[in-house]
Design a protein around this motif. Sequence first.
Motif, short mmCIF file in Angstrom:
data_model
loop_
_atom_site.label_atom_id
_atom_site.label_comp_id
_atom_site.label_asym_id
_atom_site.label_seq_id
_atom_site.Cartn_x
_atom_site.Cartn_y
_atom_site.Cartn_z
N ALA A 142 45.86 4.65 -79.44
CA ALA A 142 45.76 4.01 -78.12
C ALA A 142 46.22 4.93 -77.00
N LEU A 143 47.11 5.88 -77.32
CA LEU A 143 47.67 6.74 -76.29
C LEU A 143 47.13 8.15 -76.35
N SER A 144 45.99 8.32 -77.00
CA SER A 144 45.40 9.65 -77.04
C SER A 144 45.02 10.09 -75.63
N GLY A 145 45.21 11.36 -75.36
CA GLY A 145 44.94 11.85 -74.01
C GLY A 145 46.14 11.63 -73.11
N ALA A 194 50.24 1.89 -67.14
CA ALA A 194 49.70 0.58 -67.53
C ALA A 194 49.12 0.65 -68.94
N ASP A 195 48.47 1.76 -69.26
CA ASP A 195 47.93 1.94 -70.60
C ASP A 195 49.08 2.04 -71.62
N ILE A 196 50.14 2.75 -71.23
CA ILE A 196 51.28 2.90 -72.13
C ILE A 196 51.94 1.55 -72.39
N GLU A 197 52.11 0.74 -71.32
CA GLU A 197 52.72 -0.58 -71.49
C GLU A 197 51.87 -1.45 -72.41
N ARG A 198 50.57 -1.37 -72.24
CA ARG A 198 49.67 -2.17 -73.07
C ARG A 198 49.76 -1.71 -74.53
N ALA A 199 49.82 -0.41 -74.74
CA ALA A 199 49.91 0.12 -76.09
C ALA A 199 51.25 -0.22 -76.74
N LEU A 200 52.32 -0.19 -75.94
CA LEU A 200 53.63 -0.55 -76.46
C LEU A 200 53.67 -2.02 -76.90
N GLU A 201 53.02 -2.89 -76.16
CA GLU A 201 52.97 -4.29 -76.55
C GLU A 201 52.18 -4.46 -77.85
N GLU A 202 51.10 -3.73 -77.99
CA GLU A 202 50.34 -3.77 -79.25
C GLU A 202 51.18 -3.22 -80.40
N GLU A 254 61.76 -1.60 -76.40
CA GLU A 254 62.55 -1.35 -75.20
C GLU A 254 63.19 0.03 -75.26
N GLY A 255 63.69 0.41 -76.43
CA GLY A 255 64.27 1.73 -76.57
C GLY A 255 63.27 2.84 -76.35
N MET A 256 62.06 2.65 -76.88
CA MET A 256 61.02 3.65 -76.70
C MET A 256 60.57 3.73 -75.25
N ARG A 257 60.47 2.58 -74.60
CA ARG A 257 60.07 2.56 -73.19
C ARG A 257 61.08 3.32 -72.33
#
Length: 299
Positions: free
Chosen positions: A15-18, A23-31, A51-54
């Motif tokens: 999901a985080l390729s590239g 916003a994309d990172i937050e969406r991927a973290l939720e997934e 939360e720690g990763m964020r």
Amino acid sequence: MLEGLKRAVQRLADALSGRPSWADIERALEEFRLALLQADVAYDVAGEVVEGMRAQLKQREAKGDAAELVWSAFQEYFNRAFSSVPSFDLMQEIERSPPCAILFLGVNGVGKTSAVAKLAHYLKARGKSVLLAAADTHRPGAIEQLAEHAARLGLRMISQGYNADPAAVARDAVEHARAKGYAAVLIDTAGRLQTYRGLMEEMAKIIRVARPQVKLFVCDALTGNDALRQAQDFLRYTDYNGIVLTKLDSDAKGGVALTLVKATGRPILFASLGQRYEDFRPFEPSLILERLAEVKPGA
């Protein structure tokens, strides 16, 4: 093995390729949080991981490839989670106060008797004299099972038969070990549901009478989210020192290990990785991280 956590890391990396936006990172973290839940990480623990990763990603201002950053953040969180619990050196404890009584406890079917035998083999291979105690006087075949392990390992076993008082068996084994100069006595006990007050009080009696220096909670890696409730309930009754994680070689999703250390504050001391006596080793986070590294971005 550990396919659940592998898939969680892989899905996040994909999901985080590239170079995605925040916003994309937050969406991927939720997934990723949802994937952790599917990998048997407890709800609160999964939220804490994310939360720690964020926080780590924000500190780095997301410089560089996002997938690589997220992998690094997860790896750091994972290692910190395991290093944050107090360490417990079993070999040092055995040497400090022989005979060291080691009590095994847990629910039915998690592999306590096999764990007793495997730890006995581990200690014997390191020059320690070991005595076994058959304090599981409830389960049919339990005494015979431990006796077979004792015969294979060339060890002495103390038993009083079925329906005997398990506290008395444990006490007699400790006294015998003291009289004969054993380094350690390993006490097998009956599996018990943590919700059954009578059996839990029986376990408390064993602890009062035998006074084991070490109490080990045995948990099946396949247990899933129920492992959290088991571990916390047994901790309240027994205040155990550490955890033995069994069946880690089976189709375990992998999240149980992270859940246990975060929820109990107790270290995982040993992991069983197969059926042989030799497939029992001190637990290291690398046992999981090395397999997760197979799906590390760029690996």
